[in-house]
Write a protein that holds these residues in place. Structure first.
Motif, PDB file in Angstrom:
ATOM      1  N   VAL A 283      72.889  55.602  58.658  1.00 23.84           N
ATOM      2  CA  VAL A 283      71.805  56.570  58.780  1.00 23.84           C
ATOM      3  C   VAL A 283      70.482  55.894  58.418  1.00 23.84           C
ATOM      4  CG1 VAL A 283      70.899  58.778  57.957  1.00 23.84           C
ATOM      5  CG2 VAL A 283      73.372  58.454  58.225  1.00 23.84           C
ATOM      6  N   TYR A 284      69.445  56.174  59.191  1.00 22.70           N
ATOM      7  CA  TYR A 284      68.144  55.569  58.910  1.00 22.70           C
ATOM      8  C   TYR A 284      67.057  56.639  58.840  1.00 22.70           C
ATOM      9  CZ  TYR A 284      67.195  56.323  63.906  1.00 22.70           C
ATOM     10  OH  TYR A 284      67.002  56.898  65.145  1.00 22.70           O
ATOM     11  N   LYS A 285      65.996  56.291  58.127  1.00 29.79           N
ATOM     12  CA  LYS A 285      64.765  57.077  58.201  1.00 29.79           C
ATOM     13  C   LYS A 285      63.758  56.377  59.094  1.00 29.79           C
ATOM     14  CE  LYS A 285      65.224  59.566  53.852  1.00 29.79           C
ATOM     15  NZ  LYS A 285      64.591  59.909  52.547  1.00 29.79           N
ATOM     16  N   LYS A 286      63.756  55.043  59.033  1.00 27.69           N
ATOM     17  CA  LYS A 286      62.960  54.220  59.938  1.00 27.69           C
ATOM     18  C   LYS A 286      63.874  53.124  60.481  1.00 27.69           C
ATOM     19  CE  LYS A 286      58.932  56.170  58.873  1.00 27.69           C
ATOM     20  NZ  LYS A 286      58.201  57.031  59.828  1.00 27.69           N
ATOM     21  N   LEU A 287      63.796  52.896  61.791  1.00 29.76           N
ATOM     22  CA  LEU A 287      64.646  51.907  62.444  1.00 29.76           C
ATOM     23  C   LEU A 287      63.774  50.955  63.244  1.00 29.76           C
ATOM     24  CD1 LEU A 287      67.463  50.891  63.566  1.00 29.76           C
ATOM     25  CD2 LEU A 287      67.186  52.612  65.379  1.00 29.76           C
ATOM     26  N   CYS A 288      64.064  49.646  63.152  1.00 30.64           N
ATOM     27  CA  CYS A 288      63.360  48.668  63.984  1.00 30.64           C
ATOM     28  C   CYS A 288      64.374  47.903  64.818  1.00 30.64           C
ATOM     29  CB  CYS A 288      62.552  47.697  63.125  1.00 30.64           C
ATOM     30  SG  CYS A 288      61.445  46.644  64.112  1.00 30.64           S
ATOM     31  N   LEU A 289      64.211  47.966  66.132  1.00 34.59           N
ATOM     32  CA  LEU A 289      65.115  47.289  67.052  1.00 34.59           C
ATOM     33  C   LEU A 289      64.555  45.915  67.410  1.00 34.59           C
ATOM     34  CD1 LEU A 289      65.932  50.296  69.425  1.00 34.59           C
ATOM     35  CD2 LEU A 289      67.249  49.468  67.458  1.00 34.59           C
ATOM     36  N   CYS A 290      65.285  44.876  67.030  1.00 40.17           N
ATOM     37  CA  CYS A 290      64.875  43.491  67.284  1.00 40.17           C
ATOM     38  C   CYS A 290      66.042  42.718  67.878  1.00 40.17           C
ATOM     39  CB  CYS A 290      64.412  42.816  65.993  1.00 40.17           C
ATOM     40  SG  CYS A 290      63.160  43.727  65.061  1.00 40.17           S
TER      41      CYS A 290
ATOM     42  N   GLY B  76      57.607  40.975  64.314  1.00 40.41           N
ATOM     43  CA  GLY B  76      58.509  41.419  63.254  1.00 40.41           C
ATOM     44  C   GLY B  76      57.782  41.711  61.960  1.00 40.41           C
ATOM     45  N   ARG B  77      56.875  40.830  61.607  1.00 34.27           N
ATOM     46  CA  ARG B  77      56.091  41.012  60.378  1.00 34.27           C
ATOM     47  C   ARG B  77      55.194  42.243  60.470  1.00 34.27           C
ATOM     48  NH1 ARG B  77      52.039  36.226  59.216  1.00 34.27           N
ATOM     49  NH2 ARG B  77      51.232  37.090  61.163  1.00 34.27           N
ATOM     50  N   TYR B  78      54.511  42.388  61.609  1.00 32.45           N
ATOM     51  CA  TYR B  78      53.605  43.522  61.779  1.00 32.45           C
ATOM     52  C   TYR B  78      54.360  44.846  61.853  1.00 32.45           C
ATOM     53  CZ  TYR B  78      49.982  46.452  63.936  1.00 32.45           C
ATOM     54  OH  TYR B  78      49.088  47.462  64.218  1.00 32.45           O
TER      55      TYR B  78
ATOM     56  N   ALA C  91      53.489  51.456  56.192  1.00 37.96           N
ATOM     57  CA  ALA C  91      52.297  52.308  56.193  1.00 37.96           C
ATOM     58  C   ALA C  91      52.647  53.748  56.566  1.00 37.96           C
ATOM     59  CB  ALA C  91      51.260  51.749  57.167  1.00 37.96           C
ATOM     60  N   ALA C  92      53.510  53.914  57.571  1.00 40.10           N
ATOM     61  CA  ALA C  92      53.914  55.259  57.994  1.00 40.10           C
ATOM     62  C   ALA C  92      54.703  55.958  56.895  1.00 40.10           C
ATOM     63  CB  ALA C  92      54.741  55.175  59.271  1.00 40.10           C
ATOM     64  N   THR C  93      55.524  55.220  56.179  1.00 41.09           N
ATOM     65  CA  THR C  93      56.344  55.801  55.117  1.00 41.09           C
ATOM     66  C   THR C  93      55.495  56.240  53.930  1.00 41.09           C
ATOM     67  OG1 THR C  93      58.228  54.420  55.761  1.00 41.09           O
ATOM     68  CG2 THR C  93      58.274  55.363  53.544  1.00 41.09           C
ATOM     69  N   LEU C  94      54.513  55.413  53.583  1.00 39.88           N
ATOM     70  CA  LEU C  94      53.692  55.676  52.397  1.00 39.88           C
ATOM     71  C   LEU C  94      52.440  56.488  52.711  1.00 39.88           C
ATOM     72  CD1 LEU C  94      54.011  52.161  50.711  1.00 39.88           C
ATOM     73  CD2 LEU C  94      55.282  54.259  50.171  1.00 39.88           C
ATOM     74  N   GLY C  95      52.187  56.734  54.014  1.00 39.55           N
ATOM     75  CA  GLY C  95      51.094  57.624  54.393  1.00 39.55           C
ATOM     76  C   GLY C  95      49.717  57.013  54.392  1.00 39.55           C
ATOM     77  N   TYR C  96      49.606  55.734  54.684  1.00 36.61           N
ATOM     78  CA  TYR C  96      48.270  55.144  54.793  1.00 36.61           C
ATOM     79  C   TYR C  96      48.118  54.505  56.169  1.00 36.61           C
ATOM     80  CZ  TYR C  96      50.600  50.687  53.569  1.00 36.61           C
ATOM     81  OH  TYR C  96      51.432  49.590  53.535  1.00 36.61           O
TER      82      TYR C  96
END
Length: 487
Positions: free
Chosen positions: A106-113, A384-386, A393-398
């Motif tokens: 289960v994820y809250k944020k997922l990055c496909l690489c 990947g870094r960006y 940023a999306a998670t912490l709201g900035y």
């Protein structure tokens, strides 16, 4: 009786892919969230790790890339857990992925690489090899027994491969008028072609930049990792450490067939039954043929130009396709024209909480006038870094500004020349208001600068053994004056 549900593991951040983009993303997330569990899901037992990182300037970085066992990443970042399994299904509405080992994550944020896979000219043919990480060892093994090979494709890997192979005839078939069409114009291609068809007497220059090496990779890991023939791209020095030598004692014999593609591939018996005739290796003013007209080959290639050549094996170096298939079922992703997952200027796909980076994605934002997407090792790391920064940023709201690395395209490669490609170095799509400044000294340098409305938009610098260490930062400065290139 209700079927047993697969085991579930909750993770705030999940990254899929063990290449440069995925590993860089996971590492950045681990730094941003040291108390959070970061899951890295990869089908391979090895990952690509960036080591010896050095920030030379604002836009220049120096680092090594090493192929390492997954455990080494977990040792460096205790909050990263590597799941060695492929992705079976993505359920975006439920925010979870199912892996081949039967687990659910289960994820809250997922990055496909998940990288890309080679575009093979022929599937299932044992004499057709695709050049990716898992094929390099097999390629070297077959080359030691080869008298002639055929290379299909005109990209970066084909360019490097053709130049490096010794002791074996090479027939190179390209669909363009000139070599390296992705990188060079006709003038630069002609400059490099004269180098290719000559012997290779000069010593190789020392590499002062990123290099792939292998450390601690066991035989069983190689076997397991070769499944699927996909994943992270090769580095610019992917051939370092490989013995790219055929059976004969000569430097280089290359014949280039332009403006053609593969029409048909024949196995030995098929070709005998067809009663068609193959051509010998073409002679020129200094090359004597190593093979005879009556040679019998394991495989034959018929080109659209109607020419037929026999060879020991074929190298398919015709590019890659984004590896999106495992994620499409039941998910309505927006796709780019090249088949990649469309991402915006924050690396976000069209689906909620799903990001993408590296070869799998297609940049769909309005790019800088001097930046372009190319599926290269450099951009995989930058993306990947960006992406990790954007997820944080999306998670912490900035809010976060676009990374500077997407302001200016820069790529450096070697062809026993220093080849530097900053900015929009070609003139495709730049309209009629551009002009070119060109200087060429045969065998020494080819310098082209692209100007538009009085501003430098890009350049192609091909220099023979010139030390550019004092120029490196200036070469990538978008405000540099044009006279700076009068080297």
């Amino acid at each position: 009786m209700e079927a047993a549900r697969p085991p579930s593991t909750a993770g705030k951040f999940v990254v899929v892919g063990g290449g440069i983009a995925g590993v860089t993303c996971a590492e950045q997330l681990a730094i941003h969230f040291p108390s959070e569990d970061i899951l890295l899901v990869t089908a391979s037992p090895v990952i690509k790790a960036v080591t010896n990182f050095k920030q030379v300037s604002k836009v220049l970085e120096e680092f090594d890339v090493e192929e390492q066992p997954n455990t080494m990443l977990e040792n460096r970042f205790p909050n990263i857990k590597v799941i060695e399994s492929g992705v079976k299904q993505l359920k975006s509405k439920e925010h979870c992925i199912l892996t081949g080992d039967g687990s659910q994550h289960v994820y809250k944020k997922l990055c496909l690489c998940a990288g890309a896979k080679p575009k093979l000219i022929c599937e299932g043919n044992p004499y057709v090899l695709g050049i990716r990480d898992t094929d390099s060892a097999e390629f070297q093994k077959q080359l030691t027994k080869a008298k002639r090979i055929m290379i299909i494709g005109n990209g970066g890997i084909a360019l490097e491969l053709v130049y490096e192979i010794e002791g074996c005839e090479v027939i190179w078939a390209i669909k363009d008028k000139a070599i390296g069409n992705t990188f060079f114009d006709a003038g630069a291609a002609e400059f490099l072609t004269s180098k290719l068809i000559a012997e290779k007497p000069e010593a190789k220059i020392a590499h002062k930049r990123t290099r792939y090496t292998t450390e601690g990779r066991k035989k069983e890991a190689q076997t397991k990792g070769s499944a699927g023939n996909m994943g992270s791209a090769l580095g610019p020095d992917w051939h370092e450490g490989l013995n790219l030598k055929g059976t004969k004692e000569f430097s280089r014999k290359i014949h280039i067939e332009t403006m053609c593609e593969v029409k048909k591939i024949y196995l030995q018996e098929e070709f005998r039954i067809s009663r068609k005739k193959s051509l010998p290796f073409p002679r020129d003013h200094h090359n004597q043929p190593v093979t005879t007209d009556k040679e019998v080959w394991p495989v034959y290639v018929e080109l659209t130009s109607e020419k037929i050549y026999g060879c020991d094996f074929i190298v398919s170096a015709t590019g890659v396709t984004p590896n999106i298939e495992p994620f499409l079922c039941g998910n309505n992703f927006d796709l780019g024209e090249d088949g990649g997952l469309k991402v915006d200027d924050h690396m976000h796909t069209s689906l909620s909480d799903i990001y993408a980076a590296g070869d799998i994605c297609t940049a769909s934002w309005q790019p800088s006038p001097v930046w372009q997407q190319m599926r290269l090792w450099t951009q995989a790391r930058q993306m990947g870094r960006y992406a990790a920064k954007c997820m944080a940023a999306a998670t912490l709201g900035y809010s976060i500004d676009m990374d500077f690395s997407f302001e200016l395209f820069a790529h450096v490669t070697f062809f026993n020349y220093k080849v530097i490609l900053p900015g929009k170095y070609h003139t495709w799509g730049q309209g009629s208001d551009h002009e070119l400044m060109l200087r060429c000294t045969k065998g020494q340098e080819h310098i082209k600068v692209v100007m538009q409305n009085g501003r430098m938009m890009g350049a192609v610098l091909i220099l023979n053994h010139m030390d550019l260490s004092s120029y490196e930062e200036g070469l990538l400065d978008p405000n540099i004056d044009i006279h700076y290139f009068d080297l």
